[in-house]
Design a protein around this motif. Structure first.
Motif, PDB file in Angstrom:
ATOM      1  N   UNK A 136      42.426  39.350  44.731  1.00  0.00           N
ATOM      2  CA  UNK A 136      41.132  39.103  44.101  1.00  0.00           C
ATOM      3  C   UNK A 136      40.251  40.043  44.309  1.00  0.00           C
ATOM      4  N   UNK A 137      39.282  40.344  43.536  1.00  0.00           N
ATOM      5  CA  UNK A 137      38.229  41.780  43.890  1.00  0.00           C
ATOM      6  C   UNK A 137      36.985  41.069  44.268  1.00  0.00           C
ATOM      7  N   UNK A 138      36.405  41.597  45.335  1.00  0.00           N
ATOM      8  CA  UNK A 138      35.222  41.255  46.076  1.00  0.00           C
ATOM      9  C   UNK A 138      34.293  42.387  45.812  1.00  0.00           C
ATOM     10  N   UNK A 139      32.907  41.945  45.481  1.00  0.00           N
ATOM     11  CA  UNK A 139      31.857  42.916  45.631  1.00  0.00           C
ATOM     12  C   UNK A 139      31.231  42.780  46.944  1.00  0.00           C
ATOM     13  N   UNK A 140      31.169  44.046  47.128  1.00  0.00           N
ATOM     14  CA  UNK A 140      30.719  44.693  48.835  1.00  0.00           C
ATOM     15  C   UNK A 140      29.268  44.410  48.910  1.00  0.00           C
ATOM     16  N   UNK A 141      28.738  44.092  47.911  1.00  0.00           N
ATOM     17  CA  UNK A 141      27.197  44.018  47.940  1.00  0.00           C
ATOM     18  C   UNK A 141      26.589  42.548  47.931  1.00  0.00           C
ATOM     19  N   UNK A 142      27.280  41.482  47.188  1.00  0.00           N
ATOM     20  CA  UNK A 142      26.876  40.303  47.126  1.00  0.00           C
ATOM     21  C   UNK A 142      27.956  39.113  47.433  1.00  0.00           C
ATOM     22  N   UNK A 161      39.608  39.879  38.336  1.00  0.00           N
ATOM     23  CA  UNK A 161      40.099  41.359  37.982  1.00  0.00           C
ATOM     24  C   UNK A 161      38.742  42.220  38.235  1.00  0.00           C
ATOM     25  N   UNK A 162      39.193  43.558  38.107  1.00  0.00           N
ATOM     26  CA  UNK A 162      38.299  44.384  38.554  1.00  0.00           C
ATOM     27  C   UNK A 162      37.312  44.682  37.440  1.00  0.00           C
ATOM     28  N   UNK A 163      35.948  44.824  37.932  1.00  0.00           N
ATOM     29  CA  UNK A 163      34.894  45.034  37.092  1.00  0.00           C
ATOM     30  C   UNK A 163      33.944  46.382  37.383  1.00  0.00           C
ATOM     31  N   UNK A 164      33.609  47.045  36.520  1.00  0.00           N
ATOM     32  CA  UNK A 164      32.824  48.179  36.880  1.00  0.00           C
ATOM     33  C   UNK A 164      31.498  47.889  37.404  1.00  0.00           C
ATOM     34  N   UNK A 165      30.870  46.920  36.775  1.00  0.00           N
ATOM     35  CA  UNK A 165      29.501  46.517  37.239  1.00  0.00           C
ATOM     36  C   UNK A 165      29.611  44.839  37.597  1.00  0.00           C
ATOM     37  N   UNK A 166      28.874  44.650  38.646  1.00  0.00           N
ATOM     38  CA  UNK A 166      29.078  43.299  39.198  1.00  0.00           C
ATOM     39  C   UNK A 166      27.971  42.480  38.588  1.00  0.00           C
ATOM     40  N   UNK A 167      27.753  41.077  38.701  1.00  0.00           N
ATOM     41  CA  UNK A 167      26.889  40.339  38.020  1.00  0.00           C
ATOM     42  C   UNK A 167      25.503  40.597  38.602  1.00  0.00           C
ATOM     43  N   UNK A 168      25.655  41.199  40.047  1.00  0.00           N
ATOM     44  CA  UNK A 168      24.176  41.520  40.843  1.00  0.00           C
ATOM     45  C   UNK A 168      23.850  42.745  40.357  1.00  0.00           C
ATOM     46  N   UNK A 169      24.370  43.379  39.501  1.00  0.00           N
ATOM     47  CA  UNK A 169      23.898  44.756  38.912  1.00  0.00           C
ATOM     48  C   UNK A 169      24.303  45.799  39.466  1.00  0.00           C
ATOM     49  N   UNK A 170      25.055  45.740  40.480  1.00  0.00           N
ATOM     50  CA  UNK A 170      25.671  46.989  41.347  1.00  0.00           C
ATOM     51  C   UNK A 170      27.024  47.585  40.729  1.00  0.00           C
ATOM     52  N   UNK A 171      27.184  48.798  40.648  1.00  0.00           N
ATOM     53  CA  UNK A 171      28.079  49.633  40.060  1.00  0.00           C
ATOM     54  C   UNK A 171      29.380  49.834  41.152  1.00  0.00           C
ATOM     55  N   UNK A 172      30.529  49.666  40.703  1.00  0.00           N
ATOM     56  CA  UNK A 172      31.764  50.351  41.532  1.00  0.00           C
ATOM     57  C   UNK A 172      31.478  49.873  43.013  1.00  0.00           C
ATOM     58  N   UNK A 173      31.492  48.603  43.163  1.00  0.00           N
ATOM     59  CA  UNK A 173      31.231  47.653  44.443  1.00  0.00           C
ATOM     60  C   UNK A 173      32.446  47.212  44.777  1.00  0.00           C
ATOM     61  N   UNK A 174      33.281  47.053  43.696  1.00  0.00           N
ATOM     62  CA  UNK A 174      34.579  45.765  43.996  1.00  0.00           C
ATOM     63  C   UNK A 174      35.570  46.401  44.649  1.00  0.00           C
ATOM     64  N   UNK A 175      36.128  45.650  45.499  1.00  0.00           N
ATOM     65  CA  UNK A 175      37.226  46.081  46.491  1.00  0.00           C
ATOM     66  C   UNK A 175      38.382  45.075  46.299  1.00  0.00           C
ATOM     67  N   UNK A 176      39.643  45.564  46.273  1.00  0.00           N
ATOM     68  CA  UNK A 176      40.725  44.610  46.134  1.00  0.00           C
ATOM     69  C   UNK A 176      40.957  43.904  47.527  1.00  0.00           C
ATOM     70  N   UNK A 177      41.535  42.756  47.360  1.00  0.00           N
ATOM     71  CA  UNK A 177      41.651  41.921  48.569  1.00  0.00           C
ATOM     72  C   UNK A 177      43.021  40.956  48.235  1.00  0.00           C
ATOM     73  N   UNK A 178      43.813  40.822  49.476  1.00  0.00           N
ATOM     74  CA  UNK A 178      44.954  39.876  49.283  1.00  0.00           C
ATOM     75  C   UNK A 178      44.694  38.460  49.793  1.00  0.00           C
ATOM     76  N   UNK A 179      44.638  37.443  49.050  1.00  0.00           N
ATOM     77  CA  UNK A 179      44.184  36.063  49.908  1.00  0.00           C
ATOM     78  C   UNK A 179      45.424  35.552  49.892  1.00  0.00           C
ATOM     79  N   UNK A 180      45.767  34.888  51.017  1.00  0.00           N
ATOM     80  CA  UNK A 180      46.823  33.674  51.140  1.00  0.00           C
ATOM     81  C   UNK A 180      46.061  32.269  50.986  1.00  0.00           C
ATOM     82  N   UNK A 181      46.576  31.916  49.982  1.00  0.00           N
ATOM     83  CA  UNK A 181      46.238  30.380  49.710  1.00  0.00           C
ATOM     84  C   UNK A 181      46.169  29.461  51.019  1.00  0.00           C
TER      85      UNK A 181
END
Length: 475
Positions: free
Chosen positions: A9-15, A21-41
């Motif tokens: 998953x890709x998590x925005x470090x702002x909100x 999937x990776x997004x250039x702009x988050x729904x909160x308006x911030x750019x390039x704030x997504x970081x890839x994380x591995x999640x164990x269900x």
């Protein structure tokens, strides 16, 4: 053993927004704030978990997520009035929603009676209450309710069941506002083959109840058995797991019952609740000091009134002592309500600092009523009661003594002495023997009360002899 696959998953470090999937702009308006994380269900049906994750309720994709402490809502806990003032006092002002309370006591002391009275009150005030019993049938519980409960109990539901999965299913169906499990040692879970009451079953059932209460903001009362020594039966981890640990004490051949909190995450543990067992159930004792002092009379050797401060109220009580010549062997030291080591220290101070040798005397000390007061405020009363019976000095029913005895023979200040003095004046005491430091700090002395401030044990003994009605002198 199946290996759980991780997902990305890709998590925005702002909100904190999560995206598959990776997004250039988050729904909160911030750019390039997504970081890839591995999640164990995490399996949402895992009963070992305390609760579901913050973002999702169950499901194979449920993810554990931490919360910033500043984002957690803080404030007063929502409390429920149990309708029983003494129980509310011990709980810290009422029952907290989502809390897990453990109550224990000797068989027949009145645990089930107290709980069903509280259940009936809460059912009448707030709604549905579920009473689960693994020891009694529904007919037996109904018979007790008819005897001790007043008013309508239509919202009180009974369930005679020992299977935890069945109990949780019924709780989900009727959605009670209060749940009672009597007792935890009779409950079992299908996930374990161990017998009910075993360490593993008690631990697992306790965890299941905690999960049920915390997730649904459901207050739960758990009744527990005790061992022969009076300690809580079962694994110690259950006491750490719950929010409150209450213990019901009293002599079965006496009417007085004392409820004390040994642990309370939402209040103090110094409060006590007092009840009397009557035919119609447990009755609250509002004037506890009066019940403890009923047998205190003028001219009784070895009886001295004292006081302690329990939680938010002063409590007056009677200390009795008896000395008898030792016939054979070493002198006996027997105590009820006073620590044995504390009595030995007081006797040593009396010998070295007051010239009262009791090496050839058996000494018996009893706090009337079966109460075990905390603290050291009753030291002086214990010493004076022993001196009174040893020297044949009659006690006074209007004299009260408080203070801690030090190893040097001096008296240390007693906490909340001003409030104790006001309560003593209300109860009719005329003379109060207390440490001089306490007496000097009391500015407003009630009318008709004389404070005898003393610095040491010898002065206190002199004040006791002066207050004695028709003292016969030393033997």
């Amino acid at each position: 053993m199946a290996v759980k696959k991780t997902k990305t998953v890709f998590v925005c470090q702002e909100c904190g927004y999560e995206s598959p999937k990776w997004m250039g702009q988050c729904i909160c308006g911030a750019w390039n704030t997504f970081v890839e994380e591995k999640v164990l269900p995490i399996d949402g049906e895992d009963k070992r978990r305390r609760s579901s994750s913050a973002g999702t309720e169950g499901g194979a994709g449920a993810r554990a997520k931490a919360t910033r402490i500043s984002d957690v809502r803080s404030g007063d806990y929502t409390r429920m009035d149990t309708g029983i003032g003494e129980l509310n006092r011990v709980l810290g002002g009422g029952m907290v929603k989502g809390s897990l309370t453990l109550i224990s006591g000797e068989p027949g002391i009145g645990k089930s009676t107290l709980i069903i009275q509280a259940a009936a009150q809460i059912a009448g005030r707030y709604g549905t209450v579920l009473y689960v019993s693994g020891e009694e049938s529904e007919e037996q519980i109904r018979m007790r309710a008819d005897r001790v409960c007043r008013g309508s109990v239509d919202n009180l539901y009974l369930l005679a069941e020992t299977n935890m999965e069945a109990v949780m299913k019924v709780a989900e169906e009727i959605r009670p506002v209060f749940l009672i499990v009597d007792s935890i040692q009779t409950m079992y879970s299908e996930d374990l083959d161990a017998a009910p009451g075993s360490v593993s079953q008690v631990r697992l059932c306790g965890n299941l109840l905690m999960r049920l209460g915390k997730m649904g903001q459901l207050p739960i009362f758990i009744v527990a058995h005790v061992t022969k020594s009076g300690e809580l039966a079962g694994p110690k981890i259950v006491e750490h797991l719950v929010d409150c640990v209450l213990h019901f004490t009293g002599e079965r051949n006496q009417e007085l019952r004392i409820l004390r909190a040994f642990k309370n995450r939402f209040g103090t543990t110094s409060e006590i609740g007092a009840f009397e067992m009557e035919e119609e159930g447990l009755i609250e004792v509002e004037n506890l000091s009066k019940s403890f002092l009923e047998g205190l009379e003028d001219g009784t050797e070895g009886a001295v009134a004292t006081a302690v401060y329990e939680g938010t109220r002063p409590l007056l009580l009677e200390v009795q002592a008896l000395t008898s010549p030792t016939n054979i062997g070493f002198a006996r030291r027997t105590t009820v309500g006073v620590e044995h080591s504390r009595l030995n220290m007081i006797l040593a101070v009396m010998d070295r600092k007051a010239g009262v040798s009791l090496i050839n005397q058996d000494v018996y000390v009893n706090v009337v009523g079966g109460l075990k007061p905390e603290g050291t405020s009753i030291d002086l009363a214990v010493a004076l009661a022993i001196y009174s019976t040893f020297k044949g000095i009659p006690g006074s029913s209007t004299t009260l003594a408080i203070g801690e005895i030090g190893l040097t023979g001096d008296l240390r200040s007693a906490p909340n002495a001003d409030k104790i003095i006001r309560e003593a004046a209300r109860m009719g005491f005329k003379k109060i023997i207390l440490p001089k430091k306490n007496a000097e700090r009391i500015a407003d002395v009630p009318a008709g009360v004389r404070l005898a401030g003393v610095t040491g044990l010898r002065e206190a003994i002199a004040e006791l002899r002066e207050a004695a009605p028709g003292a016969r002198g030393e033997r």
